[in-house]
Design a protein around this motif. Structure first.
Motif, PDB file in Angstrom:
ATOM      1  N   GLY A 142      50.679  94.360  81.849  1.00 22.58           N
ATOM      2  CA  GLY A 142      51.018  92.952  82.022  1.00 22.58           C
ATOM      3  C   GLY A 142      51.546  92.595  83.398  1.00 22.58           C
ATOM      4  O   GLY A 142      52.133  91.517  83.566  1.00 22.58           O
ATOM      5  N   THR A 143      51.345  93.445  84.387  1.00 22.30           N
ATOM      6  CA  THR A 143      51.822  93.135  85.724  1.00 22.30           C
ATOM      7  C   THR A 143      51.064  91.935  86.296  1.00 22.30           C
ATOM      8  O   THR A 143      49.882  91.732  86.002  1.00 22.30           O
ATOM      9  CB  THR A 143      51.645  94.338  86.669  1.00 22.30           C
ATOM     10  OG1 THR A 143      50.259  94.706  86.694  1.00 22.30           O
ATOM     11  CG2 THR A 143      52.480  95.527  86.209  1.00 22.30           C
ATOM     12  N   LYS A 144      51.724  91.166  87.125  1.00 27.45           N
ATOM     13  CA  LYS A 144      51.132  89.941  87.656  1.00 27.45           C
ATOM     14  C   LYS A 144      49.916  90.231  88.537  1.00 27.45           C
ATOM     15  O   LYS A 144      48.892  89.544  88.461  1.00 27.45           O
ATOM     16  CB  LYS A 144      52.171  89.155  88.446  1.00 27.45           C
ATOM     17  CG  LYS A 144      51.658  87.805  88.934  1.00 27.45           C
ATOM     18  CD  LYS A 144      52.761  87.007  89.608  1.00 27.45           C
ATOM     19  CE  LYS A 144      52.249  85.637  90.076  1.00 27.45           C
ATOM     20  NZ  LYS A 144      53.322  84.844  90.723  1.00 27.45           N
ATOM     21  N   ALA A 145      50.027  91.248  89.383  1.00 29.80           N
ATOM     22  CA  ALA A 145      48.955  91.527  90.338  1.00 29.80           C
ATOM     23  C   ALA A 145      47.670  91.979  89.655  1.00 29.80           C
ATOM     24  O   ALA A 145      46.568  91.700  90.136  1.00 29.80           O
ATOM     25  CB  ALA A 145      49.409  92.583  91.344  1.00 29.80           C
ATOM     26  N   LEU A 146      47.777  92.678  88.533  1.00 30.95           N
ATOM     27  CA  LEU A 146      46.581  93.183  87.854  1.00 30.95           C
ATOM     28  C   LEU A 146      45.657  92.032  87.461  1.00 30.95           C
ATOM     29  O   LEU A 146      44.445  92.100  87.663  1.00 30.95           O
ATOM     30  CB  LEU A 146      46.981  93.996  86.626  1.00 30.95           C
ATOM     31  CG  LEU A 146      45.834  94.725  85.916  1.00 30.95           C
ATOM     32  CD1 LEU A 146      45.197  95.766  86.836  1.00 30.95           C
ATOM     33  CD2 LEU A 146      46.324  95.388  84.631  1.00 30.95           C
ATOM     34  N   GLY A 147      46.223  90.977  86.906  1.00 32.65           N
ATOM     35  CA  GLY A 147      45.421  89.827  86.522  1.00 32.65           C
ATOM     36  C   GLY A 147      45.135  88.864  87.656  1.00 32.65           C
ATOM     37  O   GLY A 147      44.326  87.947  87.505  1.00 32.65           O
ATOM     38  N   PHE A 148      45.795  89.067  88.776  1.00 33.32           N
ATOM     39  CA  PHE A 148      45.607  88.200  89.936  1.00 33.32           C
ATOM     40  C   PHE A 148      44.384  88.629  90.743  1.00 33.32           C
ATOM     41  O   PHE A 148      43.606  87.786  91.203  1.00 33.32           O
ATOM     42  CB  PHE A 148      46.852  88.241  90.825  1.00 33.32           C
ATOM     43  CG  PHE A 148      46.863  87.246  91.939  1.00 33.32           C
ATOM     44  CD1 PHE A 148      47.379  85.972  91.753  1.00 33.32           C
ATOM     45  CD2 PHE A 148      46.357  87.579  93.192  1.00 33.32           C
ATOM     46  CE1 PHE A 148      47.397  85.044  92.798  1.00 33.32           C
ATOM     47  CE2 PHE A 148      46.368  86.661  94.242  1.00 33.32           C
ATOM     48  CZ  PHE A 148      46.885  85.386  94.035  1.00 33.32           C
ATOM     49  N   TYR A 149      44.201  89.934  90.897  1.00 33.07           N
ATOM     50  CA  TYR A 149      43.117  90.452  91.729  1.00 33.07           C
ATOM     51  C   TYR A 149      41.909  90.929  90.932  1.00 33.07           C
ATOM     52  O   TYR A 149      40.914  91.365  91.526  1.00 33.07           O
ATOM     53  CB  TYR A 149      43.629  91.590  92.614  1.00 33.07           C
ATOM     54  CG  TYR A 149      44.561  91.106  93.699  1.00 33.07           C
ATOM     55  CD1 TYR A 149      44.075  90.386  94.791  1.00 33.07           C
ATOM     56  CD2 TYR A 149      45.930  91.336  93.626  1.00 33.07           C
ATOM     57  CE1 TYR A 149      44.924  89.913  95.777  1.00 33.07           C
ATOM     58  CE2 TYR A 149      46.794  90.866  94.610  1.00 33.07           C
ATOM     59  CZ  TYR A 149      46.281  90.160  95.685  1.00 33.07           C
ATOM     60  OH  TYR A 149      47.125  89.686  96.663  1.00 33.07           O
TER      61      TYR A 149
END
Length: 219
Positions: free
Chosen positions: A108-115
């Protein structure tokens, strides 16, 4: 033991993408049936590295943080084409985002779904969760090199690159034990990534396939 022993189900690129990416020079005519993890481009003179994982976030981009005992090194030359260089840079941040999720032990980290988005995001979530379920992380250094990028219009690109995982190792989270078994040919991986620019100008990885042990990436 190289840190990419655990594999994912492959995501298949479109036929057009496969044709575009054939310029990578692999002598393997078939794609690997398993997808690993998941960072020089075309002609250029300036050797570049991606932003540090701990670099300050800007323009709404999430900050990516690595532990002190792990590092990704990205080696490529800037192409001089602004669009290609932006796609290359964000493709390295996609790689970093996956590893940050592994270090954090969370999908659920922000960067994983961002990039990452679409099939790539789904596969990466499965990949990270495998690390979490196995109680593992990694330490050491992984090198990414032999970058090539091809554009398909203004908002889609195909990026190929190799990784050298011979100096990165699986670590047990609970015991802290590190498996430093000698590296094999499987420590070298060929990646083919499809990236698409979203409405915010971020080049997100949408598809990713890998071929572990590919001779094109071995020394």
């Amino acid at each position: 033991m190289n840190r990419r022993l655990t594999l994912l189900t492959a995501i298949t690129l479109t036929a057009a993408a496969a044709l575009t990416l054939s310029a990578c020079g692999s002598d393997d005519s078939s794609e690997d049936t398993n997808n690993d993890k998941m960072a020089g481009a075309d002609a250029g003179s300036e050797t570049s590295t991606s932003p540090s994982p701990s670099a300050t976030a800007s323009a709404g981009r999430p900050k990516i943080t690595f532990p002190s005992d792990a590092k990704n090194v990205f080696e490529y030359e800037k192409t001089g084409d602004e669009t290609k260089d932006a796609a290359l840079a964000d493709s390295t941040l996609s790689v970093n985002s996956v590893d940050e999720a592994i270090f954090e032990g969370s999908t659920g980290t922000k960067a994983l779904g961002f990039y990452n988005t679409g099939k790539a995001l789904s596969a990466y979530i499965t990949y990270v969760q495998k690390y979490v379920d196995d109680g593992e992380t990694w330490v050491g250094e992984t090198r990414y090199f032999n970058y090539k990028v091809n554009l398909s219009g203004d908002s889609k690109a195909y990026v190929t690159y190799c990784s050298d995982e011979s100096k990165s190792y699986i670590k047990n989270r609970k015991t802290g034990k590190v498996d430093r078994s000698p590296a094999t040919a499987n420590a070298y991986v060929l990646y083919n990534a499809s990236v698409t620019k979203n409405a915010d100008g971020v080049w997100q990885t949408t598809d990713i396939v890998s071929n572990r042990g590919n001779k094109a990436c071995q020394p």
